[in-house]
Design an enzyme around this catalytic site. Structure first.
Site, PDB file in Angstrom:
ATOM      1  N   LYS A 193       0.858  -1.185   0.000  1.00 29.44           N
ATOM      2  CA  LYS A 193       0.000   0.000   0.000  1.00 29.44           C
ATOM      3  C   LYS A 193       0.894   1.234   0.000  1.00 29.44           C
ATOM      4  O   LYS A 193       1.687   1.440   0.910  1.00 29.44           O
ATOM      5  CB  LYS A 193      -0.927   0.010   1.210  1.00 29.44           C
ATOM      6  CG  LYS A 193      -1.867   1.216   1.235  1.00 29.44           C
ATOM      7  CD  LYS A 193      -2.802   1.173   2.429  1.00 29.44           C
ATOM      8  CE  LYS A 193      -3.711   2.388   2.449  1.00 29.44           C
ATOM      9  NZ  LYS A 193      -4.630   2.381   3.609  1.00 29.44           N
ATOM     10  N   ARG A 203     -10.599  10.831   1.277  1.00 28.59           N
ATOM     11  CA  ARG A 203     -10.584  11.654   2.492  1.00 28.59           C
ATOM     12  C   ARG A 203     -11.967  12.236   2.754  1.00 28.59           C
ATOM     13  O   ARG A 203     -12.445  12.293   3.887  1.00 28.59           O
ATOM     14  CB  ARG A 203      -9.557  12.779   2.364  1.00 28.59           C
ATOM     15  CG  ARG A 203      -8.143  12.318   1.989  1.00 28.59           C
ATOM     16  CD  ARG A 203      -7.368  11.793   3.180  1.00 28.59           C
ATOM     17  NE  ARG A 203      -5.967  11.600   2.827  1.00 28.59           N
ATOM     18  CZ  ARG A 203      -5.408  10.437   2.513  1.00 28.59           C
ATOM     19  NH1 ARG A 203      -6.137   9.344   2.526  1.00 28.59           N
ATOM     20  NH2 ARG A 203      -4.123  10.348   2.205  1.00 28.59           N
ATOM     21  N   ARG A 214       1.153  10.278   5.589  1.00 31.36           N
ATOM     22  CA  ARG A 214       1.329   8.895   6.055  1.00 31.36           C
ATOM     23  C   ARG A 214       2.583   8.261   5.474  1.00 31.36           C
ATOM     24  O   ARG A 214       2.676   7.036   5.360  1.00 31.36           O
ATOM     25  CB  ARG A 214       0.088   8.080   5.683  1.00 31.36           C
ATOM     26  CG  ARG A 214      -1.161   8.590   6.394  1.00 31.36           C
ATOM     27  CD  ARG A 214      -2.408   7.867   5.968  1.00 31.36           C
ATOM     28  NE  ARG A 214      -3.538   8.345   6.763  1.00 31.36           N
ATOM     29  CZ  ARG A 214      -4.774   8.488   6.303  1.00 31.36           C
ATOM     30  NH1 ARG A 214      -5.049   8.195   5.049  1.00 31.36           N
ATOM     31  NH2 ARG A 214      -5.730   8.931   7.092  1.00 31.36           N
ATOM     32  N   GLU A 230       7.256  -6.455   1.598  1.00 33.06           N
ATOM     33  CA  GLU A 230       6.107  -6.338   2.496  1.00 33.06           C
ATOM     34  C   GLU A 230       5.153  -7.524   2.316  1.00 33.06           C
ATOM     35  O   GLU A 230       4.613  -8.058   3.290  1.00 33.06           O
ATOM     36  CB  GLU A 230       5.367  -5.032   2.224  1.00 33.06           C
ATOM     37  CG  GLU A 230       6.108  -3.777   2.668  1.00 33.06           C
ATOM     38  CD  GLU A 230       5.925  -3.480   4.144  1.00 33.06           C
ATOM     39  OE1 GLU A 230       5.324  -4.316   4.864  1.00 33.06           O
ATOM     40  OE2 GLU A 230       6.369  -2.405   4.583  1.00 33.06           O
ATOM     41  N   LYS A 245      -2.339  -1.673  -3.518  1.00 35.82           N
ATOM     42  CA  LYS A 245      -3.174  -0.472  -3.523  1.00 35.82           C
ATOM     43  C   LYS A 245      -2.288   0.768  -3.595  1.00 35.82           C
ATOM     44  O   LYS A 245      -1.345   0.866  -2.823  1.00 35.82           O
ATOM     45  CB  LYS A 245      -4.021  -0.432  -2.250  1.00 35.82           C
ATOM     46  CG  LYS A 245      -4.930   0.781  -2.133  1.00 35.82           C
ATOM     47  CD  LYS A 245      -5.701   0.756  -0.818  1.00 35.82           C
ATOM     48  CE  LYS A 245      -6.589   1.987  -0.694  1.00 35.82           C
ATOM     49  NZ  LYS A 245      -7.306   2.026   0.607  1.00 35.82           N
ATOM     50  N   SER A 271     -10.184   5.732  -4.989  1.00 38.79           N
ATOM     51  CA  SER A 271     -11.079   6.864  -5.224  1.00 38.79           C
ATOM     52  C   SER A 271     -10.574   7.827  -6.284  1.00 38.79           C
ATOM     53  O   SER A 271     -11.348   8.321  -7.112  1.00 38.79           O
ATOM     54  CB  SER A 271     -11.297   7.611  -3.907  1.00 38.79           C
ATOM     55  OG  SER A 271     -10.062   8.105  -3.390  1.00 38.79           O
ATOM     56  N   TYR A 310     -15.363   0.853  -7.203  1.00 36.74           N
ATOM     57  CA  TYR A 310     -16.656   1.514  -7.043  1.00 36.74           C
ATOM     58  C   TYR A 310     -17.542   1.279  -8.258  1.00 36.74           C
ATOM     59  O   TYR A 310     -18.743   1.541  -8.205  1.00 36.74           O
ATOM     60  CB  TYR A 310     -16.433   3.005  -6.808  1.00 36.74           C
ATOM     61  CG  TYR A 310     -15.545   3.275  -5.609  1.00 36.74           C
ATOM     62  CD1 TYR A 310     -16.063   3.227  -4.316  1.00 36.74           C
ATOM     63  CD2 TYR A 310     -14.184   3.527  -5.760  1.00 36.74           C
ATOM     64  CE1 TYR A 310     -15.258   3.431  -3.205  1.00 36.74           C
ATOM     65  CE2 TYR A 310     -13.365   3.735  -4.661  1.00 36.74           C
ATOM     66  CZ  TYR A 310     -13.897   3.686  -3.395  1.00 36.74           C
ATOM     67  OH  TYR A 310     -13.085   3.884  -2.305  1.00 36.74           O
TER      68      TYR A 310
END
Length: 323
Positions: A193, A203, A214, A230, A245, A271, A310
Site C-alpha cells: 500500500k 478523504r 502517512r 512487504e 493499492k 477513489s 466503485y
C-alpha cells in the site's frame, strides 16, 4: 505473410472468443461507506457514490448480491472521533453496527468485509495512535488493531481488511482472532500500500481529519521491490489474501506480487482513479464505459484475482445486458 494476427481481431465475436482476460461480477468487491445519521450523503469528489446510512446500505448490498458480486468492503464514518479511535471498538459504533446490518441482509450471498484501520476514527486522522512526540506508535497501534479485530469478528465480518501498514499487523491480528475462537475469520493484508496522491477523494468519503501525511508507514511510490518484501512478510505472518493499492499506477508491483504469491492477490481501484475517469468523461474527453472496462480489465490482466472497485455494480449490470 503467413502470420496475420489481425485474423483474430476481425469481428466482435472473434475478439470475444480469444480474449485472454475476462471480467466476472464474482471477481469484484464493492467498497461502501456507512455514516451515522438518517440521510445518505452524496460525495462531491466521487460522483454517484454515497455515504450510506444503516438503512440505505440495505438496498445497496441487496443489489450487489442480486448482481452476483463477490463481496462488499465496509468503511465506517463516525460523528465523534478521539485520539485513540474509540469508535472503532465500540459495539454500537457505526462500522460494527453496519456490519451486523449487512450480514443480516446478505451474509449468505456475499463475503462481508470490513476495513480494519483507525484513520476514520481518530481525530488526528492517522491510521494508528500517536506517541508523546506526535509520531505513529507502531506497537501501541497493534494493540488497538487486536481489539478492532475482535469487535469486527464478533459483528460478523468474514474478512478483515488490514489497511494500516503497521509492521507486524497480520501476526498481531491473527493471534488475537485465534485466541478468541475466530480461527475461521480471514485476513486480507494490504501488503503493498503506497503513500499515493490518488487517495484524495477517499478523504472526503470517510470525513478524514488527517494532519500531516502517512509517508512513515505507507510505501514510497518510487519503490518496487519493497512491495514484494512487504508481501512476503505478510505471507509469513499468515495473511489469507494480499492486496496491492492503488491499482492502476502500480500494475508492475501487482504483476510482481501475483507471480510469487501462493494466496489470492487483490487490487484496489481507489477513489482518485474513479474520480479521474468521471471527471474526464464529464468533460467529453474519454468514452466513460470503455475507460471503466479497460481500467478494470488491465488490473485483472496484471494479475489481480479480485478487484475492489466503485464501478462493480455498473460493470455487473453491463455484463448482464450483453448477449
Amino acid at each position: 505473410m503467413n502470420v496475420r494476427p489481425r485474423r483474430l481481431r476481425a469481428t466482435p465475436a472473434m475478439r470475444r472468443l480469444v480474449a485472454e482476460t475476462r471480467l466476472n461480477p464474482a471477481d469484484l468487491v464493492l467498497p461502501l461507506f456507512v455514516r451515522e445519521g438518517s440521510e445518505p450523503r452524496p460525495l462531491n469528489s466521487m460522483p454517484g457514490i454515497l455515504q450510506h446510512t444503516t438503512e440505505s446500505v440495505r438496498a445497496a448490498v441487496n443489489e450487489a448480491a442480486d448482481l452476483g458480486l463477490g463481496g462488499v468492503m465496509l468503511f465506517g464514518v463516525p460523528d465523534a472521533k478521539d485520539a485513540v479511535g474509540s469508535g472503532a471498538t465500540d459495539y454500537d459504533g457505526i462500522l460494527n453496527q453496519a456490519t451486523r446490518v449487512v450480514v443480516a441482509e446478505v451474509g449468505d450471498a456475499l463475503v462481508v468485509q470490513t476495513d480494519l484501520c483507525l484513520d476514520e476514527f481518530t481525530d488526528h486522522g492517522h491510521c494508528g495512535v500517536l506517541d508523546a512526540d506526535g509520531r505513529v506508535d507502531n506497537d501501541a497501534t497493534l494493540l488497538r488493531y487486536r481489539d478492532m479485530a475482535i469487535a469486527q469478528a464478533e459483528s460478523g465480518s468474514e474478512l478483515l481488511g488490514l489497511s494500516g501498514m503497521m509492521d507486524g499487523q497480520v501476526a498481531a491480528v491473527r493471534d488475537a482472532l485465534d485466541s478468541q475462537g475466530f480461527e475461521n475469520t480471514a485476513i486480507l493484508a494490504y501488503s503493498a500500500k503506497y503513500a499515493s496522491a490518488f487517495y484524495g477523494p477517499f478523504r472526503e468519503a470517510v470525513g478524514s481529519t488527517l494532519r500531516g501525511d502517512r509517508k512513515t508507514y505507507q510505501q514510497d511510490p518510487a519503490n518496487r521491490r519493497e512491495g514484494l518484501h512487504e508481501t512476503m512478510l505478510d505471507l509469513e505472518q499468515g495473511a489469507d489474501i494480499v492486496m496491492v493499492k492503488p491499482a492502476m499506477s502500480y500494475l508492475d508491483v501487482l504483476a510482481d506480487v501475483a507471480a510469487m504469491s501462493p494466496v489470492p492477490v487483490w487490487a484496489y481501484q481507489v477513489s482518485g482513479e474513479y474520480a479521474m475517469i468521471e471527471a474526464a468523461a464529464a468533460n467529453g474527453w474519454i468514452d466513460r464505459e470503455r475507460a471503466i472496462f479497460e481500467s478494470v480489465t488491465s488490473i485483472r490482466r496484471a494479475g489481480a484475482d479480485v478487484v475492489l472497485t466503485y464501478y462493480a455494480p455498473e460493470i455487473a449490470r453491463t455484463l448482464r445486458e450483453q448477449p
